[in-house]
Motif scaffolding. Structure first.
Motif, PDB file in Angstrom:
ATOM      1  N   SER A 139      -8.185   3.510   3.879  1.00 12.46           N
ATOM      2  CA  SER A 139      -8.372   3.287   2.397  1.00 12.46           C
ATOM      3  C   SER A 139      -9.815   3.804   1.983  1.00 12.46           C
ATOM      4  CB  SER A 139      -8.157   1.892   1.968  1.00 12.46           C
ATOM      5  OG  SER A 139      -9.223   1.016   2.628  1.00 12.46           O
ATOM      6  N   ILE A 155       2.333   2.119  -3.509  1.00 14.25           N
ATOM      7  CA  ILE A 155       1.071   2.840  -4.553  1.00 14.25           C
ATOM      8  C   ILE A 155       0.707   4.198  -3.981  1.00 14.25           C
ATOM      9  CG2 ILE A 155      -1.190   2.563  -5.117  1.00 14.25           C
ATOM     10  CD1 ILE A 155       0.840   0.220  -6.242  1.00 14.25           C
ATOM     11  N   ILE A 156       0.792   4.331  -2.962  1.00 15.46           N
ATOM     12  CA  ILE A 156       0.331   5.818  -2.358  1.00 15.46           C
ATOM     13  C   ILE A 156       1.661   6.700  -2.708  1.00 15.46           C
ATOM     14  CG2 ILE A 156       0.089   7.128  -0.380  1.00 15.46           C
ATOM     15  CD1 ILE A 156      -2.534   5.792  -1.266  1.00 15.46           C
ATOM     16  N   ASP A 190      -3.357   6.425  -9.469  1.00 14.43           N
ATOM     17  CA  ASP A 190      -4.551   6.654  -8.760  1.00 14.43           C
ATOM     18  C   ASP A 190      -4.961   5.669  -7.844  1.00 14.43           C
ATOM     19  OD1 ASP A 190      -7.104   7.330  -8.005  1.00 14.43           O
ATOM     20  OD2 ASP A 190      -8.149   7.346 -10.095  1.00 14.43           O
ATOM     21  N   PRO A 191      -4.781   5.925  -6.616  1.00 15.24           N
ATOM     22  CA  PRO A 191      -4.859   5.095  -5.538  1.00 15.24           C
ATOM     23  C   PRO A 191      -6.419   4.651  -5.372  1.00 15.24           C
ATOM     24  CG  PRO A 191      -4.822   7.313  -4.473  1.00 15.24           C
ATOM     25  CD  PRO A 191      -4.308   7.258  -5.902  1.00 15.24           C
ATOM     26  N   SER A 192      -7.407   5.244  -5.913  1.00  8.82           N
ATOM     27  CA  SER A 192      -8.728   4.575  -6.032  1.00  8.82           C
ATOM     28  C   SER A 192      -8.839   3.450  -6.958  1.00  8.82           C
ATOM     29  CB  SER A 192      -9.721   5.572  -6.428  1.00  8.82           C
ATOM     30  OG  SER A 192      -9.649   6.021  -8.005  1.00  8.82           O
ATOM     31  N   SER A 203       0.780  -1.212  -0.043  1.00  8.73           N
ATOM     32  CA  SER A 203       0.030   0.141  -0.105  1.00  8.73           C
ATOM     33  C   SER A 203       0.849   1.242   0.013  1.00  8.73           C
ATOM     34  CB  SER A 203      -0.950  -0.065   1.251  1.00  8.73           C
ATOM     35  OG  SER A 203      -1.552   1.332   1.406  1.00  8.73           O
ATOM     36  N   ASN A 263      -9.153   6.664   0.233  1.00 14.20           N
ATOM     37  CA  ASN A 263      -7.697   6.599  -0.413  1.00 14.20           C
ATOM     38  C   ASN A 263      -6.351   6.986   0.049  1.00 14.20           C
ATOM     39  OD1 ASN A 263      -9.124   5.124  -2.464  1.00 14.20           O
ATOM     40  ND2 ASN A 263     -10.147   7.050  -3.223  1.00 14.20           N
ATOM     41  N   GLU A 264      -6.167   7.207   1.438  1.00 17.64           N
ATOM     42  CA  GLU A 264      -5.122   7.495   1.995  1.00 17.64           C
ATOM     43  C   GLU A 264      -4.196   6.283   2.188  1.00 17.64           C
ATOM     44  OE1 GLU A 264      -6.226   9.330   5.678  1.00 17.64           O
ATOM     45  OE2 GLU A 264      -7.214  11.047   4.575  1.00 17.64           O
ATOM     46  N   SER A 265      -4.801   5.109   2.015  1.00 22.65           N
ATOM     47  CA  SER A 265      -4.016   3.728   1.642  1.00 22.65           C
ATOM     48  C   SER A 265      -5.012   3.027   0.588  1.00 22.65           C
ATOM     49  CB  SER A 265      -4.032   3.060   2.870  1.00 22.65           C
ATOM     50  OG  SER A 265      -5.213   1.972   2.970  1.00 22.65           O
ATOM     51  N   VAL A 266      -4.287   1.905   0.222  1.00 23.19           N
ATOM     52  CA  VAL A 266      -5.054   1.239  -0.759  1.00 23.19           C
ATOM     53  C   VAL A 266      -5.266  -0.320  -0.006  1.00 23.19           C
ATOM     54  CG1 VAL A 266      -4.431   2.387  -2.689  1.00 23.19           C
ATOM     55  CG2 VAL A 266      -2.916   0.457  -1.939  1.00 23.19           C
TER      56      VAL A 266
END
Length: 316
Positions: A259, A230-231, A237-239, A227, A262-265
């Protein structure tokens, strides 16, 4: 059978008298958060009761773990709580330990398939766990990519084979992912453990296949690292991304919650046991039952599983 009141009385008397009553903790490794929180919990809780604990780690060397078990027996341990790679490789050593008067419990696997009984332990149905992680990931894919075509959603699978049951779990996880026709597994990597290894693993996966959108691991530390990578990438785009694993409330749930914005995935984690407690709490209950409460051996807890996600999903 080490089951009667004499065992209970003798250990209680020794504790009341302030004698050293040793319990050995035999881990394969302590570099990942999931096992480290268990070691810290067991050490603290058993010490609070009056037991002396000693921890070893074998670094996944079976011969070394066998030696460590034998050493605990020679030291007069009343119980060894062991995390072996499989039931077969330590069978003879464990049987000798129990015959000599030291109880042995396992964490994470049972022994019935190996044709022998031990004092008990705590485990989870591993095949079911793999299936549940896969179902959780599939549900997120269906929600996030409802119109995806066959094989369009590429996934990376971070496998784990340090013990046989984890391999069985990962096989079932992959099988379950592929039951969703939208998903294809395009990248795999083995035996990552730490957050940093997860970060690097995500970089490896995305370098190999920039179309990966689902990343699944066994270890929650790895999931956090996946995660984080990706961030950290401003061009992603994390979404569009989802990470899934098994883990614990303390380590995973706050990051899963993040998440939702979308501050994490890290979208979902499978928990087991009581979802509000340390993952070693069941091992502690087994130890107390056998040593202090006169429970009959073998004494087992098979743990219930729970999903924790940032989207609308509950495991059936």
């Amino acid at each position: 059978s080490t089951t009667d009141a004499n065992v209970e009385k003798s250990i209680q008397d020794r504790l009341h008298a302030g004698e050293e009553v040793l319990i050995g903790l035999c881990f394969q490794g302590l570099s990942d958060p999931f096992t480290l929180v268990q070691e810290q919990f067991l050490t603290a809780e058993l010490s609070a009761i009056g037991f002396t604990t000693m921890t070893t780690e074998s670094l996944s060397d079976v011969a070394l773990q066998i030696q460590q078990i034998e050493n605990f027996v020679e030291m007069g341990a009343v119980l060894i709580i062991a995390y072996p790679p499989d039931a077969e490789s330590v069978k003879d050593t464990v049987i000798k330990a129990i015959d000599s008067g030291t109880m042995v419990t396992f964490v994470g696997l049972t022994t019935s398939d190996a044709g022998y009984e031990i004092s008990g332990g705590s485990s989870v149905e591993w095949t079911e766990l793999g299936e549940n992680i896969g179902k959780m990931a599939n549900a997120w894919v269906d929600l996030t990519y409802p119109d995806a075509t066959d094989g369009e959603i590429h996934s990376a699978l971070f496998k784990f084979s340090y013990f046989i049951q984890a391999g069985t779990m990962m096989d079932k996880l992959e099988q379950t992912l592929l039951e969703n026709s939208k998903i294809s597994v395009t990248y795999t990597e083995d035996n990552l453990i730490t957050v940093d290894e997860g970060f690097n693993g995500a970089e490896n996966a995305m370098t190999y296949d920039s179309n990966i959108r689902v990343l699944v691991s066994f270890q929650e530390g790895v999931a956090i690292g996946l995660s984080n990578y990706i961030i950290s990438q401003s061009d992603l785009d994390p979404s569009q991304f989802g990470v899934f694993a098994q883990g614990t409330v303390d380590t995973s749930c706050e990051i899963v919650d993040a998440s939702a914005a979308n501050e994490s995935v890290y979208r979902g984690v499978m928990l087991y046991g009581n979802s509000e407690e340390n993952p070693a709490a069941s091992s502690l209950r087994v130890a107390k039952a056998l040593l202090l409460e006169g429970a009959s051996a073998p004494y087992w807890e098979i743990l219930q599983q729970y999903s924790y996600t940032s989207f609308d999903y509950t495991i059936e």
